[in-house]
Write a protein that holds these residues in place. Structure first.
Motif, PDB file in Angstrom:
ATOM      1  N   GLY A  27       0.778  -1.211   0.000  1.00 15.17           N
ATOM      2  CA  GLY A  27       0.000   0.000   0.000  1.00 15.17           C
ATOM      3  C   GLY A  27       0.824   1.284   0.000  1.00 15.17           C
ATOM      4  O   GLY A  27       1.995   1.271  -0.336  1.00 15.17           O
ATOM      5  N   ASN A  65       4.847   7.235  -1.644  1.00 12.09           N
ATOM      6  CA  ASN A  65       4.734   7.380  -3.098  1.00 12.09           C
ATOM      7  C   ASN A  65       4.955   8.841  -3.458  1.00 12.09           C
ATOM      8  O   ASN A  65       4.346   9.717  -2.836  1.00 12.09           O
ATOM      9  N   GLY A 112       8.871   5.240  -3.587  1.00 16.51           N
ATOM     10  CA  GLY A 112       8.638   4.414  -4.780  1.00 16.51           C
ATOM     11  C   GLY A 112       8.787   5.225  -6.046  1.00 16.51           C
ATOM     12  O   GLY A 112       7.806   5.617  -6.667  1.00 16.51           O
ATOM     13  N   GLN A 152      10.501   4.283  -8.978  1.00 11.94           N
ATOM     14  CA  GLN A 152      10.271   3.267 -10.043  1.00 11.94           C
ATOM     15  C   GLN A 152      10.945   3.547 -11.372  1.00 11.94           C
ATOM     16  O   GLN A 152      11.437   2.611 -11.999  1.00 11.94           O
ATOM     17  N   ARG A 192       2.024   4.775 -12.995  1.00  7.63           N
ATOM     18  CA  ARG A 192       2.269   5.600 -11.817  1.00  7.63           C
ATOM     19  C   ARG A 192       1.548   6.938 -11.928  1.00  7.63           C
ATOM     20  O   ARG A 192       1.324   7.455 -13.026  1.00  7.63           O
ATOM     21  N   ASP A 213      13.125   3.254  -4.585  1.00  8.62           N
ATOM     22  CA  ASP A 213      12.986   2.028  -5.377  1.00  8.62           C
ATOM     23  C   ASP A 213      12.927   2.369  -6.857  1.00  8.62           C
ATOM     24  O   ASP A 213      12.277   3.352  -7.249  1.00  8.62           O
ATOM     25  N   THR A 269       8.697  -8.062 -12.291  1.00  7.41           N
ATOM     26  CA  THR A 269       8.187  -9.440 -12.345  1.00  7.41           C
ATOM     27  C   THR A 269       6.716  -9.388 -12.744  1.00  7.41           C
ATOM     28  O   THR A 269       5.981  -8.475 -12.347  1.00  7.41           O
TER      29      THR A 269
HETATM   30  C1  LIG Z   1       4.582  -2.732  -2.181  1.00  9.20           C
HETATM   31  S1  LIG Z   1       5.418  -1.526  -3.018  1.00  9.20           S
HETATM   32  C2  LIG Z   1       5.044  -0.241  -1.885  1.00  9.20           C
HETATM   33  C3  LIG Z   1       5.656   1.061  -2.220  1.00  9.20           C
HETATM   34  C4  LIG Z   1       4.753   2.123  -2.774  1.00  9.20           C
HETATM   35  N1  LIG Z   1       3.389   1.839  -2.685  1.00  9.20           N
HETATM   36  C5  LIG Z   1       5.093   2.368  -4.222  1.00  9.20           C
HETATM   37  O1  LIG Z   1       4.605   1.630  -5.064  1.00  9.20           O
HETATM   38  O2  LIG Z   1       5.801   3.314  -4.476  1.00  9.20           O
HETATM   39  C6  LIG Z   1       7.139  -1.856  -2.732  1.00  9.20           C
HETATM   40  C7  LIG Z   1       7.998  -1.919  -3.967  1.00  9.20           C
HETATM   41  O3  LIG Z   1       7.846  -3.158  -4.617  1.00  9.20           O
HETATM   42  C8  LIG Z   1       8.247  -3.016  -5.956  1.00  9.20           C
HETATM   43  N2  LIG Z   1       7.335  -3.825  -6.784  1.00  9.20           N
HETATM   44  C9  LIG Z   1       6.012  -4.029  -6.615  1.00  9.20           C
HETATM   45  N3  LIG Z   1       5.539  -4.867  -7.570  1.00  9.20           N
HETATM   46  C10 LIG Z   1       6.598  -5.209  -8.358  1.00  9.20           C
HETATM   47  C11 LIG Z   1       6.745  -6.042  -9.517  1.00  9.20           C
HETATM   48  N4  LIG Z   1       5.732  -6.693 -10.051  1.00  9.20           N
HETATM   49  N5  LIG Z   1       7.983  -6.157 -10.057  1.00  9.20           N
HETATM   50  C12 LIG Z   1       9.037  -5.505  -9.509  1.00  9.20           C
HETATM   51  N6  LIG Z   1       8.947  -4.707  -8.429  1.00  9.20           N
HETATM   52  C13 LIG Z   1       7.743  -4.555  -7.860  1.00  9.20           C
HETATM   53  C14 LIG Z   1       8.189  -1.538  -6.297  1.00  9.20           C
HETATM   54  O4  LIG Z   1       9.463  -1.048  -6.572  1.00  9.20           O
HETATM   55  C15 LIG Z   1       7.658  -0.920  -5.029  1.00  9.20           C
HETATM   56  O5  LIG Z   1       8.244   0.318  -4.750  1.00  9.20           O
END
Ligand SMILES: C[S@@+](CC[C@H](N)C(=O)[O-])C[C@H]1O[C@@H](n2cnc3c(N)ncnc32)[C@H](O)[C@@H]1O
Ligand code: SF4
Length: 391
Positions: A75, A109, A132, A134, A146, A170, A204
């Motif tokens: 989240g 975020n 995040g 990305q 996003r 991230d 992924t």
């Molecule tokens: C659960 S998210 C929470 C962070 C925040 N909600 C965001 O999206 O900025 C944690 C991190 O998991 C990574 N993530 C989530 N789904 C992914 C996927 N399918 N492949 C690669 N990284 C993923 C993203 O980089 C994300 O920042």
């Protein structure tokens, strides 16, 4: 001889508290985390009471413990009001001992970042933010669904750097059509904004997501194994060159700036998991209890209000399961695993044939007599290495 001085105290993997905020402003098409969009708004005070009730239950199970880290994950926790974060912090300190100065991370975020709110989190005790970001180009941010653009991301990074003592961000790479040159240029730009920690994940394709459907229909093509390996190697080279090497498959830090909280997971320590869809691992006497809560926020809330907690699964893990989990988590780390601990749990030594095969093929290596770790090539096929050693 490799330098492992950065490892710190591995004898105590610590006790972390994880609190899950399960709401997002929009659902990203690649994401299978427990995150939900609620356009009608969320009654934060009601969630705070429920978090505190569930903490009380976790405290009953864990007994008195000293907290070594707190993580507010999602989240999108940056949708929480600072007063909500403050109440969560006070709740944790009511149930466990929280020493001054421990790592307290909040995931944010860039689309929901705002200076007043960040200052409020800081005042509530948050001392580390994980953003995040990305991607650092608008086309890919749009593709990833996003809500922010590069300008928003850079603003958020600047604010986080100004307000919090520690910050990480991230990025997701191995995107469709991403060349090594594209990624190298983007990553070099990213490291220039980094403080001391970066999480770099390969995209992924998760079952049940919109990307999964597109991928299956051949409309979304991700880099193949060879291309992914090249992207991974470029990632290792660039981060190592600036002094932020990988300490885990996807996590990079200046030595000493590793995420204390995530190290607790990977070193197979204990953690209380609070909130919808949170998992916990609690040592009770000689037994390790695995806990899991209801995922759907409203159902979780109803359960907590009726029963005092939203746990729907509590399982005592046998030594075999614990040794498998220790392997699975620990081999993600550059420091690897302590074989003495693993042997004590599994009741056996590593199969010498399997170990020799994996060493000869360059996938694992021993560190002294009692530690084992994956080599960079082994990290690329980590699941296969773990599956081979576990059975
Ligand atoms: C659960 S998210 C929470 C962070 C925040 N909600 C965001 O999206 O900025 C944690 C991190 O998991 C990574 N993530 C989530 N789904 C992914 C996927 N399918 N492949 C690669 N990284 C993923 C993203 O980089 C994300 O920042
Ligand atoms: S904002 Fe983060 S948690 Fe929410 S849907 Fe997107 S990736 Fe998942």
């Amino acid at each position: 001889m490799a330098d492992f001085s950065f490892i710190g105290d591995k004898t105590d993997p610590g006790f972390g508290v994880y609190v899950h905020w399960p709401f997002c402003a929009a659902k990203c098409p690649y994401c299978d985390f427990n995150s939900h969009v609620r356009h009608q708004g969320v009654d934060q005070a009601r969630y705070v009471s429920a978090f505190l009730n569930e903490m009380e239950e976790a405290r009953r199970l864990s007994g008195p413990r000293t907290v070594t880290s707190i993580f507010l994950g999602g989240g999108t926790p940056s949708l929480m009001d600072p007063a909500t974060v403050d109440a969560i912090m006070n709740g944790i300190a009511r149930f466990w001992h929280v020493p001054d100065g421990i790592e307290i991370t909040l995931e944010a975020n860039p689309s929901s970042v705002e200076a007043t709110r960040f200052r409020g989190y800081r005042a509530a005790g948050v001392n580390r933010v994980s953003l995040g970001v990305q991607a650092l180009n608008d086309r890919d941010l749009k593709f990833l669904g996003r809500l922010h653009n590069v300008e928003d991301a850079l603003k958020a990074i600047g604010l986080a750097r100004d307000i919090f003592p520690r910050m990480s961000f991230d990025l997701i790479y191995a995107r469709p059509n991403q060349t090594v040159e594209d990624w190298e240029a983007e990553l070099k730009q990213a490291v220039s904004y980094a403080v001391d920690h970066l999480s770099l994940y390969q995209l992924t394709i998760e079952e049940g997501t919109p990307f999964y459907g597109l991928h299956k229909a051949g409309k979304l093509v991700v880099p193949d194994g060879d291309q992914s390996a090249l992207l991974y190697e470029a990632t290792q080279d660039i981060t190592a060159a600036i002094g932020m090497p990988a300490y885990e498959v996807s996590n990079h830090a200046v030595p000493g700036a590793e995420s204390r909280h995530n190290l607790t997971y990977w070193r197979y320590g204990d953690y209380a998991g609070i909130g919808p869809g949170a998992h916990g691992r609690l040592m009770i006497g000689r037994e390790k209890l695995a806990t899991a809560t209801e995922r759907k926020p409203e159902t979780w809330l109803d359960l907590v209000e009726a029963n005092g907690h939203g746990m729907i699964d509590q399982e005592v893990l046998g030594y075999d399961e614990q040794s498998d989990e220790l392997l699975l988590m620990g081999l993600r780390l550059k420091e690897g695993i302590d074989l003495v601990r693993w042997e004590a749990l599994s009741g056996r030594a590593l199969d010498p044939e399997k170990e020799r095969f994996l060493i000869e093929h360059g996938f694992i290596e021993r560190i002294g007599n009692s530690r084992l770790r994956c080599t960079p090539s082994g990290m690329l096929i980590l699941d296969a290495v773990v599956a081979d050693l576990a059975c």
